[in-house]
Motif scaffolding. Structure first.
Motif, PDB file in Angstrom:
ATOM      1  N   ASN A 159       0.839  -1.208   0.000  1.00  0.00           N
ATOM      2  CA  ASN A 159       0.000   0.000   0.000  1.00  0.00           C
ATOM      3  C   ASN A 159       0.873   1.256   0.000  1.00  0.00           C
ATOM      4  O   ASN A 159       2.088   1.179   0.168  1.00  0.00           O
TER       5      ASN A 159
ATOM      6  N   ASN B 120       0.285  -1.027  12.719  1.00  0.00           N
ATOM      7  CA  ASN B 120      -0.970  -1.660  12.291  1.00  0.00           C
ATOM      8  C   ASN B 120      -1.692  -0.811  11.255  1.00  0.00           C
ATOM      9  O   ASN B 120      -2.220  -1.328  10.276  1.00  0.00           O
ATOM     10  N   SER B 121      -1.682   0.500  11.462  1.00  0.00           N
ATOM     11  CA  SER B 121      -2.443   1.312  10.498  1.00  0.00           C
ATOM     12  C   SER B 121      -1.744   1.395   9.141  1.00  0.00           C
ATOM     13  O   SER B 121      -2.380   1.624   8.123  1.00  0.00           O
TER      14      SER B 121
ATOM     15  N   GLY C 228      -0.292  -1.218   7.897  1.00  0.00           N
ATOM     16  CA  GLY C 228      -0.478  -2.544   7.290  1.00  0.00           C
ATOM     17  C   GLY C 228       0.797  -3.372   7.249  1.00  0.00           C
ATOM     18  O   GLY C 228       1.042  -4.109   6.295  1.00  0.00           O
TER      19      GLY C 228
ATOM     20  N   ASP D  47       0.242  -7.206   6.741  1.00  0.00           N
ATOM     21  CA  ASP D  47      -0.010  -7.624   5.350  1.00  0.00           C
ATOM     22  C   ASP D  47       1.280  -7.565   4.542  1.00  0.00           C
ATOM     23  O   ASP D  47       1.543  -8.425   3.702  1.00  0.00           O
TER      24      ASP D  47
END
Ligand code: F6P
Length: 547
Positions: free
Chosen positions: A4, A72-73, A75, A78
């Motif tokens: 991302n 975590n925000s 990602g 992932d």
């Protein structure tokens, strides 16, 4: 799926961290310890034979929670799955990043473009095993029938730094072969090495992922020429081996296909010591020890993939580094191993860290508006204490420092080791606590110093302390623990790159200088200085006139 492209500074977590920094940054580490005497128990991680104490940092439980919120925000979870899953996360080169596949067990299935790469990885590993066994045992011989005594690794960057670092680090486990490294295009480097060699008993390993690198090709040609002064063209097949993805160029150089060790474009140069690039490591310490290096790295991979982020060593060290880099404005990090064996760790990690994260364009193609890659530097303790620790203790810059030490020495010399380790522990304590005016005055009183002298000297002798450190204490330096340690830093680099929204696995920044050097070389050869700025022309003309 692509990674991302979240700009970290736009996240809620980043804003919360900024507010938190504003609230906490005047609190010193000493004060944090005074507030909570059980701090070390909270801020440490234990895994295998590693103990990582990160309590001597400017952090509270809230800092860690907010940093985890940031991870975590963005990602990171992932991204880790994409990294290990063989997705094309090296997007600007359209490649997967799978050095982790090189240390995966034989039963693993890791696919690139739908193909499991593990069988090929193990085919090359077996070839490394057979080749190294034959060289070490003396079964493989040179052109006059003598066993090999010396090995020269010819390569640069990732094709040199990993092998140099690991051979130096693991010399305790070494066999009789003498290892040499030729990297610089500086002809004095190669000449200093070959003058010590006997061509009859020397094996040359040319390592170049691309087999187009000027330095490595020039050094290989020079060595070949030197070798052919006493041997024949046919003898090259016995004395030269190569590691590369470019089999065509390797063959053209005249290397026997049996001595060619392939690698893959999904292995980045600076992460390649786990591939056949590590051939000279395997030659130096034997295949079994070399394999243990890979096993150690694989164990760290498993930890990184599966441990919750608050128990995850690479994630924790990456987040702490982001905390200092982006909120405290720290520009560099020092790395101080308390073992002479790791004297090449900092140069090795300089390439891994700075070639990876020295980027200023985000994954969205836009310039970033925050700091990225940290500057890494360091030297072993205790030598570094007598060199640059003055600046870490009393200089104006904030330099978060990793201290790496081992519970056991390799030769069992407890007397020396206890002295070494007392310095190791003393330094992190001194960096944190410093020395107050009152403590300095108490020392003056003891010495009976006059009030006038004491008042003059006092400010110079005060240490503010509050210098952050991480302590990585490992049971013993073994091939396996070294593998885990290197993999730890590799994953730290990865997490930071993901958070900073940059591509960590390309290196376009090294190209421009290479191109210009080629055109300047043409000008030097033709003795005609073309259009440059006045400084470059002036220097070139001086060089041509006086050479
Ligand atoms: O292995 P090669 O292709 O000779 O490249 C050597 C080094 O050059 C670089 O491409 C740039 O310095 C590094 O990334 C790499 O490790």
């Amino acid at each position: 799926m692509a990674l991302n492209t979240t700009n970290p500074t736009g996240t809620e977590a980043w804003k919360n961290l900024q507010n938190h920094y504003n609230a906490i940054h005047k609190t010193t580490i000493q004060e944090l310890f005074q507030q909570d005497s059980a701090r070390a128990e909270k801020f440490n991680l234990q895994w295998n034979d590693f103990l990582v104490d990160y309590s001597k940092n400017n952090i509270s439980q809230e800092t860690i929670s907010l940093l985890l919120e940031l991870a975590n925000s963005i990602g990171v979870k992932d991204a880790i799955a994409q990294y290990f899953g063989g997705e094309l996360i090296n997007q600007t080169e359209n490649r997967a990043v799978l050095h982790t596949a090189l240390r995966a067990p034989e039963s693993a299935v890791i696919k690139v473009d739908g193909e499991n790469v593990i069988p090929e990885v193990y085919e090359v590993k077996n070839k490394i095993k057979n080749f190294t066994d034959e060289v070490i045992s003396g079964q493989r011989k040179g052109y006059t029938g003598k066993a090999f005594t010396d090995v020269v690794n010819i390569g640069i960057g990732g094709s040199d730094l990993g092998p140099v670092m690991a051979v130096e680090a693991l010399q305790f486990y070494k066999n009789h072969l003498n290892l040499h490294f030729v990297s610089n295009v500086d002809g004095d480097h190669v000449n200093e090495v070959i003058k010590r060699l006997n061509p009859e008993t020397t094996l040359f390993v040319i390592v170049s992922k691309t087999f187009t690198t000027q330095e490595t090709l020039s050094n290989s040609e020079t060595i070949k020429e030197w070798f052919l002064k006493s041997a024949t063209q046919e003898d090259i097949a016995k004395h030269f081996a190569a590691v590369s993805t470019n089999i065509k160029n390797v063959t053209e150089f005249g290397i026997n296909p049996d001595n060619v060790f392939p690698m893959w474009d999904w292995v980045g140069g600076r992460f390649s010591l786990w591939s056949a690039v590590g051939l000279s490591i395997a030659l130096a310490i034997g295949f079994e020890n070399y394999n243990q290096l890979l096993v150690g790295a694989n164990e760290m991979d498993e930890h990184f993939k599966s441990a919750e982020f608050d128990k995850n060593i690479p994630v924790t060290l990456a987040l702490l580094s982001v905390w200092y880099n982006n909120f405290y404005g720290a520009e560099s990090e020092a790395l101080i191993p308390y073992t002479q064996y790791l004297s090449k760790l900092a140069p090795y990690l300089q390439q891994a860290t700075m070639e990876s994260n020295g980027k200023s364009v985000g994954r969205d193609g836009k310039p970033v508006n925050y700091q990225t890659g940290t500057i890494i530097w360091g030297e072993p303790g205790t030598n570094s204490q007598h060199a640059f620790f003055q600046l870490i203790h009393q200089g104006t810059k904030l330099i978060p420092t990793d201290f790496i030490g081992f519970v056991k020495p390799l030769y069992g010399n407890e007397d020396h080791h206890d002295k070494l380790m007392s310095n190791f522990f003393a330094q992190t304590e001194a960096l944190m606590n410093g020395k107050t005016e009152a403590q300095v005055q108490a020392e003056f009183d003891k010495q009976g110093l006059s009030a006038e002298k004491a008042s003059y000297l006092r400010p110079f002798k005060v240490f503010t302390g509050n210098k952050p450190t991480n302590t990585i204490l490992i049971q013993k330096l073994t091939p396996k623990s070294l593998g885990s340690l290197i993999a730890l830093y590799e994953h730290k680099i990865f997490v930071q790159g993901v958070i900073w929204n940059i591509f960590s696995f390309d290196q376009w920044g090294v190209e421009l200088g290479k191109q210009l050097a080629n055109s300047i070389l043409d000008e030097i050869n033709s003795k005609t200085v073309k259009n440059h700025d006045s400084s470059t022309s002036f220097l070139l003309n001086h060089f041509l006139k006086n050479k």
